[in-house]
Enzyme design. Structure first.
Site, PDB file in Angstrom:
ATOM      1  N   ASP A  30     -14.909  58.636  26.651  1.00 28.28           N
ATOM      2  CA  ASP A  30     -14.686  59.760  27.551  1.00 28.28           C
ATOM      3  C   ASP A  30     -13.982  60.916  26.847  1.00 28.28           C
ATOM      4  OD1 ASP A  30     -15.867  59.216  30.062  1.00 28.28           O
ATOM      5  OD2 ASP A  30     -14.430  57.598  30.326  1.00 28.28           O
ATOM      6  N   HIS A  83     -22.616  53.720  30.047  1.00 20.92           N
ATOM      7  CA  HIS A  83     -22.161  52.367  30.386  1.00 20.92           C
ATOM      8  C   HIS A  83     -23.273  51.343  30.281  1.00 20.92           C
ATOM      9  CE1 HIS A  83     -18.569  54.511  31.594  1.00 20.92           C
ATOM     10  NE2 HIS A  83     -18.000  53.396  31.211  1.00 20.92           N
ATOM     11  N   CYS A  92      -9.957  51.837  22.411  1.00 18.07           N
ATOM     12  CA  CYS A  92     -10.818  50.855  23.071  1.00 18.07           C
ATOM     13  C   CYS A  92     -12.199  51.426  23.381  1.00 18.07           C
ATOM     14  CB  CYS A  92     -10.160  50.312  24.336  1.00 18.07           C
ATOM     15  SG  CYS A  92      -9.912  51.559  25.587  1.00 18.07           S
ATOM     16  N   GLU A  97      -8.091  59.700  27.805  1.00 16.36           N
ATOM     17  CA  GLU A  97      -9.531  59.942  27.885  1.00 16.36           C
ATOM     18  C   GLU A  97      -9.853  61.403  28.161  1.00 16.36           C
ATOM     19  OE1 GLU A  97     -11.711  56.368  29.728  1.00 16.36           O
ATOM     20  OE2 GLU A  97      -9.999  56.692  31.053  1.00 16.36           O
TER      21      GLU A  97
END
Ligand code: PEP
Ligand code: MG
Length: 585
Positions: free
Chosen positions: A476, A209, A523, A452
């Site tokens: 993920d 992240h 995404c 995910e």
């Protein structure tokens, strides 16, 4: 002497600047620039924090029981001596005066420099004294807490002058690059609108992240550079090559000129791409492609609109929840934030993902979930929300209220189980009823689930029974399919978006949604990776969500693509045991 460090390329472009090292203290340290007129007050703040600690230690000294081991008194003496050390104090004052660092930053910066000097000592006894300096500094940092500026932002206006090779220390106009051992996503967020023109961290994977937020800052960045924060010294000249994942320290004039040229080429390329902003994203064979933006804050909608996004495909709402010492945003605050995002998109759709904290997105540094052995497999995302229904309902109500002002999609992260889906649906219904009872306006939302977890990609029928659309979170999905921690640079070479198993799960999801006439998008970072655009188009994907900074490059790929031809090629890639070898189409 020039040397280079190799890491992982996360955000493209070339940055050239002077290194600012952010120390990784155990105490949460705020880093921000003060104004020149605040220097005297900041030095005073530093002095009084130090005096408080001196006072404390002197009182402790008086209270030492007679029979206590004499090492205790000796230790306190050492700590007091350090606190009163003129050299230490004047160095800290130097950073405040010359660099306009806040007191905490100045102290932790000096601490880092001293720690290195201790590390280089041969005498083991002296080397161990490093701990004393750290303890003293941390006491002062604690004492500074709560006495500084409440806005811990780096706000000095950037003036990106071209660097000459020889620059003066203390020159406040030169570009700065940030070098840190690690930065949490919340730290990174603070660096938005900051002065840094590039950054490097020792740790982190390409889709950690921290890297994702770096990409959204749209500045060259390298993560996973292992020992960079130890090898680079404060003020070193550094080139960050965000395309190659290379950091060059103390470059020679020839290297500097070479990268200066590359930097200008990059600027020109961006200018060329900017002309595509209003061009519709349509392939050569007339397929309309939806290019959406990923955002972290409502204010990012400006960048989304500027990049020509036709909506927000992923609003990572957890960034509203981070770094707040447990004071989570209430319904009004969240509603206001979601509404700002909706208004910011001027009628274009906004997909708000419910909070996804946990794993490498702790709420606060202090609450970092070290207690859990496998945080990425623990109480993360929807699991966290369902564990605290009151908190989740607050968020759901806020989203539903924002939906009264524009097109809102509600996206749920990390679902795997039918029971989680059913609980989520029940809570959405309850949130609607709560608002009705209170007579508060709310709007309709399209409901989406993130794919995910491999289990989700293998249970599409179940998901499509409940949801209007699916959004594939490849970051993920890759991590969980391949059992590779996305934030761990030591296994980054195995984090492979082109693994046949990953491609199979992605393509099956796209094909099934297309077959059932349900919406589907990607995404994860794969959607913004131009080397993947044609493959995803060939798999049948028509909706991509990515950082605004990547939209125009992806659009350029779209404009050059023929989906009919790509579909045949994608079939071959999917059948191959070594898809990477088929990618040079
Ligand atoms: C993903 O996992 O691909 C995703 C988009 O979610 P995040 O990166 O926030 O985990
Ligand atoms: Mg995810």
């Amino acid at each position: 002497m020039t040397f280079s460090i190799h890491g992982l390329a996360v955000a493209r472009g070339i940055a050239i600047g002077r290194a600012v090292l952010v120390a990784s203290s155990r105490v949460d340290v705020a880093h921000y620039f003060i104004k020149p007129e605040q220097v005297a007050a900041e030095i005073e703040r530093m002095r009084s924090a130090r005096d408080v600690v001196i006072d404390e230690l002197q009182r402790l000294q008086l209270d030492i029981p007679k029979d206590a081991p004499h090492e205790l008194a000796a230790l306190l003496d050492v700590h007091l001596m350090l606190l009163m050390d003129e050299e230490l104090n004047s160095s800290v004052v130097h950073w405040i005066k010359e660099r306009l660092y806040n007191a905490e930053w100045a102290l932790s910066n000096q601490l880092e420099i001293i720690a290195r000097q201790f590390d280089e000592m041969d005498d083991p006894y002296l080397r161990e004294r490093k701990a004393d300096v750290e303890q003293v500094a941390e006491r002062v940092l604690q004492s500074l807490k709560g006495t500084g500026s409440p806005v811990a932002k780096i706000t000095r206006p950037a003036r990106p002058t071209r660097p000459q090779h020889e620059l003066q220390l203390g020159d406040t106009d030169v570009p700065l690059v940030l070098i840190a051992h690690d930065l949490s996503p919340a730290d990174m967020l603070q660096f938005k609108q900051s002065v840094f023109t590039g950054f490097v961290t020792d740790v982190g994977g390409k889709t950690s992240h921290t890297a994702i937020v770096a990409r959204s800052l749209d500045i060259p960045a390298v993560v996973g550079a292992r020992t960079a924060s130890q090898l680079v010294k404060q003020d070193d000249w550094v080139i960050i090559d965000g395309d190659a994942g290379v950091v060059i320290i103390d470059p020679s004039p020839i290297i500097l000129a070479d990268y200066g040229f590359k930097q200008r080429q990059g600027d020109l390329e961006r200018e060329r791409l900017a002309r595509l902003r209003h061009t519709p994203a349509v392939t050569l064979d007339g397929q309309k492609i939806e290019l959406l933006a990923n955002i972290e804050m409502p204010e990012d909608t400006t960048a989304a609109i500027n990049a020509g996004a036709v909506g927000v495909g992923l609003f990572r709402s957890e960034f509203l929840f981070m770094g707040r010492q447990g004071n989570l945003p209430d319904e009004e605050e969240q509603y206001a934030a979601y509404r700002r995002a909706v208004d910011g998109m001027n009628g274009l759709p906004v997909t708000i993902r419910t909070v996804d904290v946990g794993a490498d997105k702790p709420l606060d540094e202090a609450r970092h979930d070290a207690a859990h052995l496998n945080p990425a497999l623990g109480l993360r995302a929807i699991r966290w929300s369902l564990a605290d229904p009151a908190m989740f309902l607050t968020q759901l109500r806020a989203v539903l209220r924002a939906a009264a002002h524009g097109q809102v999609n509600l996206l749920i992260p990390m679902l795997a189980h039918g029971s989680e889906i059913r609980q989520t649906m029940a809570l959405i219904e309850q949130a609607r009823q709560d608002l009705d009872c209170r007579g508060i306006a709310h709007g309709p939302v399209r409901l989406g689930a993130m794919i995910e977890i491999p289990a989700a990609a293998l249970s599409l029928r179940l998901f499509l029974k409940y949801f209007d659309f699916l959004s594939i979170g490849t970051n993920d999905l890759i991590q969980y399919t391949l059992a590779i921690d996305r934030a761990d640079e030591s296994v980054a070479h195995l984090y492979d978006p082109l693994h046949p198993a990953v491609l199979r799960l992605i393509t099956d999801t796209i094909v099934e949604c297309n077959r059932q006439g349900k919406g589907v998008s990607v995404c994860g970072e794969m959607a913004g990776d131009v080397t993947m655009t044609r493959l995803l188009l060939g798999m049948g994907l028509r909706s991509f969500s990515m950082h605004p900074s990547q939209i125009l490059s992806v659009k350029q790929q779209v404009l050059r693509s023929d989906t009919g031809k790509l579909a045949m090629w994608a079939d071959q890639v999917l059948e191959s045991d070594d898809p990477a070898s088929c990618m040079t189409h």
